[in-house]
Design a protein around this motif. Structure first.
Motif, PDB file in Angstrom:
ATOM      1  N   LEU A 120       0.778  -1.185  -0.055  1.00 51.77           N
ATOM      2  CA  LEU A 120      -0.099   0.006   0.010  1.00 51.77           C
ATOM      3  C   LEU A 120       0.754   1.193  -0.081  1.00 51.77           C
ATOM      4  N   LEU A 121       0.710   1.956  -1.082  1.00 49.85           N
ATOM      5  CA  LEU A 121       1.571   3.260  -1.331  1.00 49.85           C
ATOM      6  C   LEU A 121       0.780   4.323  -0.406  1.00 49.85           C
ATOM      7  N   SER A 122       1.737   5.248   0.111  1.00 47.27           N
ATOM      8  CA  SER A 122       0.968   6.304   0.709  1.00 47.27           C
ATOM      9  C   SER A 122      -0.108   7.248  -0.074  1.00 47.27           C
ATOM     10  N   ILE A 143       2.151  -3.509   4.025  1.00 48.29           N
ATOM     11  CA  ILE A 143       2.232  -4.755   3.310  1.00 48.29           C
ATOM     12  C   ILE A 143       1.165  -5.644   3.636  1.00 48.29           C
ATOM     13  N   LYS A 144       0.709  -6.515   2.669  1.00 50.63           N
ATOM     14  CA  LYS A 144      -0.509  -7.470   2.914  1.00 50.63           C
ATOM     15  C   LYS A 144       0.337  -8.843   2.302  1.00 50.63           C
ATOM     16  N   ILE A 177       0.335  -5.477   7.504  1.00 48.96           N
ATOM     17  CA  ILE A 177       1.540  -5.139   8.310  1.00 48.96           C
ATOM     18  C   ILE A 177       1.645  -3.619   8.031  1.00 48.96           C
ATOM     19  N   SER A 178       1.248  -2.871   9.094  1.00 46.36           N
ATOM     20  CA  SER A 178       1.724  -1.418   8.946  1.00 46.36           C
ATOM     21  C   SER A 178       3.194  -1.238   9.307  1.00 46.36           C
ATOM     22  N   ILE A 179       3.870  -0.215   8.335  1.00 45.58           N
ATOM     23  CA  ILE A 179       5.211   0.015   8.339  1.00 45.58           C
ATOM     24  C   ILE A 179       5.173   1.117   9.514  1.00 45.58           C
ATOM     25  N   ARG A 180       5.707   0.877  10.733  1.00 47.57           N
ATOM     26  CA  ARG A 180       5.545   1.814  12.015  1.00 47.57           C
ATOM     27  C   ARG A 180       6.204   3.088  11.573  1.00 47.57           C
TER      28      ARG A 180
END
Length: 187
Positions: A120-122, A143-144, A177-180
């Motif tokens: 997933l792009l911003s 990311i999935k 998963i979120s990239i923190r």
């Protein structure tokens, strides 16, 4: 890398001592110093540092960052792949490399037949594959991960591995998963 469950930062150490690790402010993404009190302004520039410990008093505002224990780790390169295993099936493997040399290739989970990653792009509303990300890796927010699982021959009987239609049982599991470091956790 210094990290907590909420935040992480990669930095270059300039001095490692028994009780302190110093870093060069501005190196990599550690643009400000590490500190325990987010209310203090650093260098007169109006910026605050990375907070990796829970505030000692209730009147110190750490913006809810750093509630978990902080850890220092040396980043390593890890790659994940689906490959044939010794049982005639497929497994999920993790290969670890250090300084460009693979130092291990470990079987993590048997029966993993497929792994798909999308990104997933911003600012986007849907996930895309790696080809669509191209030179925009710095804008990936999440990311999935999708794994396809099938039982293997071995301890399981044919009846345990196949459904009523005679086909191997298949399950798909997914996680997002979120990239923190890409999320605005400071509000």
């Amino acid at each position: 890398m210094a990290c907590t469950p909420q935040e992480s930062v990669i930095f270059a150490a300039t001095s490692i001592q028994p009780t302190a690790i110093k870093h060069d402010v501005g190196t990599l993404n550690a643009m400000t110093a590490f500190q325990t009190d987010q209310t203090k302004v650093l260098s007169g520039a109006g910026t605050v540092g990375y907070c990796f410990t829970k505030p000692a008093t209730t009147n110190v505002n750490c913006l809810d960052v750093g509630d978990g224990p902080a850890m220092l780790v040396r980043p390593i390169s890890v790659s994940w792949a689906i490959a044939a295993n010794t049982n005639g099936g497929k497994s999920l493997y993790r290969a670890v490399s250090k300084n460009g040399v693979q130092i291990s290739n470990d079987e993590i989970a048997a029966g993993v037949n497929d792994m798909q990653l999308t990104y997933l792009l911003s600012g986007a509303t849907s996930f895309v594959d790696a080809n669509a990300v191209a030179g925009q890796w710095g804008t990936v927010d999440a990311i999935k991960l999708v794994l396809t699982l099938q039982p293997e021959a071995g301890a399981l009987t044919t009846g345990d591995r196949k459904g009523t239609g005679g086909q191997l049982l298949t399950r798909t599991v997914s996680s997002t998963i979120s990239i923190r470091n890409r999320k605005d956790i400071r509000g």
